[in-house]
Motif scaffolding. Sequence first.
Motif, PDB file in Angstrom:
ATOM      1  N   TYR A   1      23.022 -21.660 -59.230  1.00 24.02           N
ATOM      2  CA  TYR A   1      22.776 -20.481 -59.039  1.00 24.02           C
ATOM      3  C   TYR A   1      22.897 -19.063 -59.141  1.00 24.02           C
ATOM      4  N   ASP A   2      22.168 -17.877 -58.277  1.00 25.76           N
ATOM      5  CA  ASP A   2      22.013 -16.736 -58.652  1.00 25.76           C
ATOM      6  C   ASP A   2      23.181 -15.929 -58.762  1.00 25.76           C
ATOM      7  N   GLU A   3      23.456 -14.957 -58.567  1.00 21.57           N
ATOM      8  CA  GLU A   3      24.609 -14.037 -58.347  1.00 21.57           C
ATOM      9  C   GLU A   3      25.011 -14.286 -56.382  1.00 21.57           C
ATOM     10  N   ILE A   4      24.388 -13.633 -56.388  1.00 25.71           N
ATOM     11  CA  ILE A   4      24.411 -13.701 -54.597  1.00 25.71           C
ATOM     12  C   ILE A   4      24.163 -15.271 -54.486  1.00 25.71           C
ATOM     13  N   GLU A   5      24.002 -16.155 -54.917  1.00 30.16           N
ATOM     14  CA  GLU A   5      24.379 -17.550 -54.126  1.00 30.16           C
ATOM     15  C   GLU A   5      25.723 -17.907 -54.571  1.00 30.16           C
ATOM     16  N   GLN A   6      25.621 -17.153 -55.461  1.00 31.78           N
ATOM     17  CA  GLN A   6      27.036 -17.872 -56.211  1.00 31.78           C
ATOM     18  C   GLN A   6      28.358 -17.763 -55.306  1.00 31.78           C
ATOM     19  N   ILE A   7      28.409 -15.681 -54.718  1.00 29.50           N
ATOM     20  CA  ILE A   7      29.507 -16.035 -53.270  1.00 29.50           C
ATOM     21  C   ILE A   7      28.479 -16.498 -52.341  1.00 29.50           C
ATOM     22  N   LEU A   8      27.532 -17.207 -51.992  1.00 28.11           N
ATOM     23  CA  LEU A   8      27.439 -17.197 -50.059  1.00 28.11           C
ATOM     24  C   LEU A   8      28.030 -18.692 -50.182  1.00 28.11           C
ATOM     25  N   TYR A   9      27.414 -19.619 -51.803  1.00 29.42           N
ATOM     26  CA  TYR A   9      28.329 -20.343 -51.632  1.00 29.42           C
ATOM     27  C   TYR A   9      29.880 -20.888 -52.162  1.00 29.42           C
ATOM     28  N   ARG A  10      30.364 -20.083 -52.659  1.00 23.44           N
ATOM     29  CA  ARG A  10      31.335 -20.530 -53.505  1.00 23.44           C
ATOM     30  C   ARG A  10      32.509 -21.182 -52.498  1.00 23.44           C
ATOM     31  N   PRO A  11      33.017 -20.785 -51.163  1.00 25.53           N
ATOM     32  CA  PRO A  11      33.553 -21.969 -50.166  1.00 25.53           C
ATOM     33  C   PRO A  11      33.207 -23.990 -50.251  1.00 25.53           C
ATOM     34  N   THR A  12      31.478 -24.043 -51.104  1.00 24.16           N
ATOM     35  CA  THR A  12      31.447 -25.309 -50.756  1.00 24.16           C
ATOM     36  C   THR A  12      30.474 -25.320 -52.318  1.00 24.16           C
TER      37      THR A  12
ATOM     38  N   ARG B   1      32.463 -27.507 -42.507  1.00 21.79           N
ATOM     39  CA  ARG B   1      33.023 -26.131 -41.702  1.00 21.79           C
ATOM     40  C   ARG B   1      32.503 -26.556 -40.266  1.00 21.79           C
ATOM     41  N   LEU B   2      31.949 -27.496 -40.009  1.00 17.86           N
ATOM     42  CA  LEU B   2      31.937 -28.029 -38.049  1.00 17.86           C
ATOM     43  C   LEU B   2      33.064 -28.950 -37.856  1.00 17.86           C
ATOM     44  N   SER B   3      34.003 -29.096 -38.754  1.00 22.70           N
ATOM     45  CA  SER B   3      35.756 -30.440 -38.200  1.00 22.70           C
ATOM     46  C   SER B   3      36.752 -29.208 -39.304  1.00 22.70           C
ATOM     47  N   ASP B   4      36.422 -27.946 -40.069  1.00 20.64           N
ATOM     48  CA  ASP B   4      37.696 -27.255 -40.772  1.00 20.64           C
ATOM     49  C   ASP B   4      37.273 -26.559 -40.354  1.00 20.64           C
ATOM     50  N   PRO B   5      37.881 -26.083 -39.711  1.00 14.98           N
ATOM     51  CA  PRO B   5      38.136 -24.227 -39.111  1.00 14.98           C
ATOM     52  C   PRO B   5      38.408 -23.581 -40.496  1.00 14.98           C
ATOM     53  N   GLU B   6      39.321 -23.480 -41.045  1.00 20.98           N
ATOM     54  CA  GLU B   6      39.500 -23.258 -42.271  1.00 20.98           C
ATOM     55  C   GLU B   6      38.417 -23.061 -43.563  1.00 20.98           C
ATOM     56  N   LEU B   7      38.021 -24.091 -43.245  1.00 20.21           N
ATOM     57  CA  LEU B   7      36.682 -23.672 -44.092  1.00 20.21           C
ATOM     58  C   LEU B   7      35.362 -22.631 -42.835  1.00 20.21           C
ATOM     59  N   LYS B   8      35.044 -22.931 -42.070  1.00 22.87           N
ATOM     60  CA  LYS B   8      34.383 -22.611 -42.069  1.00 22.87           C
ATOM     61  C   LYS B   8      34.527 -21.173 -41.883  1.00 22.87           C
ATOM     62  N   LEU B   9      35.955 -20.705 -41.916  1.00 24.24           N
ATOM     63  CA  LEU B   9      36.342 -19.100 -42.287  1.00 24.24           C
ATOM     64  C   LEU B   9      35.733 -18.849 -43.362  1.00 24.24           C
ATOM     65  N   GLN B  10      35.693 -19.564 -44.316  1.00 25.54           N
ATOM     66  CA  GLN B  10      35.544 -18.688 -45.472  1.00 25.54           C
ATOM     67  C   GLN B  10      34.271 -18.463 -46.037  1.00 25.54           C
ATOM     68  N   CYS B  11      33.385 -19.871 -45.194  1.00 29.37           N
ATOM     69  CA  CYS B  11      32.203 -19.939 -45.527  1.00 29.37           C
ATOM     70  C   CYS B  11      31.710 -18.238 -44.596  1.00 29.37           C
ATOM     71  N   ASP B  12      31.926 -18.255 -44.054  1.00 31.90           N
ATOM     72  CA  ASP B  12      31.676 -16.438 -42.901  1.00 31.90           C
ATOM     73  C   ASP B  12      31.913 -15.873 -43.181  1.00 31.90           C
ATOM     74  N   LYS B  13      33.076 -15.640 -44.057  1.00 34.30           N
ATOM     75  CA  LYS B  13      33.694 -14.476 -45.000  1.00 34.30           C
ATOM     76  C   LYS B  13      32.734 -14.645 -46.266  1.00 34.30           C
ATOM     77  N   TYR B  14      32.056 -15.136 -47.136  1.00 35.82           N
ATOM     78  CA  TYR B  14      31.694 -15.086 -47.766  1.00 35.82           C
ATOM     79  C   TYR B  14      30.047 -15.142 -47.472  1.00 35.82           C
ATOM     80  N   ARG B  15      29.896 -15.380 -46.888  1.00 34.46           N
ATOM     81  CA  ARG B  15      27.944 -15.343 -46.731  1.00 34.46           C
ATOM     82  C   ARG B  15      28.148 -13.742 -45.346  1.00 34.46           C
TER      83      ARG B  15
END
Length: 248
Positions: A228-239, A153-167
Amino acid sequence: MLEKHIEIYWNSLAGIFNEYVQGEMACKKKQAWKMILRKYAGTAENTRILDVGTGPGFFAILLAEMDYSVTAIDKCDDMLTQARQNAASAGQAIHFLKADAHAAPFPAESFDLIVSRNVTWLLPNPLAVYQEWHRLLKPAGKVLVFDTNWFLRLSDPELKLQCDKYRQLAIKKGYKELITPEQQDESDDIARKLPLTYEKRPSWDEQAFCRSGFHNIIIQENINELIYDEIEQILYRPTPMFAICASK
């Protein structure tokens, strides 16, 4: 020096990650990981396994409970202290040793299997480490890596957006950060200096294993639902966490 910075940083997090591992030990994740590890480690007697970057000893303890002969290494003294205490509490005899992943103090062809979880992203020279692991494995031995694109995500702006969204979605479901914002900033700073921050994995790993002399490379691109548990599956969906197994 980058390697010293990494060691100091992860020593400072030993207690936090030990609490996380204790939680894993006490829930269904433990059995889920055992099933995955057994799938790749097999059932042969006298199997010798090296756990690289053992941290508080989660994999090492699971593998010892499965009757494998386990050696575990880590660069961080505080992590090893936690691991030794956890192994003693679990009643497991494991050889723990402070050592670098790229220069393990073992003779060639010492192990049947090498495992690591959430470690390879942190390597300053991952190709050299894979070559070292090839040296350490017996003929037909295997290496098993679990990791993800933690900092792409530090070098991929689209992935960062996805990580922020799911976090944010995970936080709404009850997720609580393990580390402080300051610790996260320091982790990001370290990651910016590491080569795998800028590579898409596991495709990079597949090529690196080939270059290191491995063959029969098996990849599972996404094992999130297994570990992963349910929350972690949401958190780490982009990665999603991947599993890659390569044979010598």
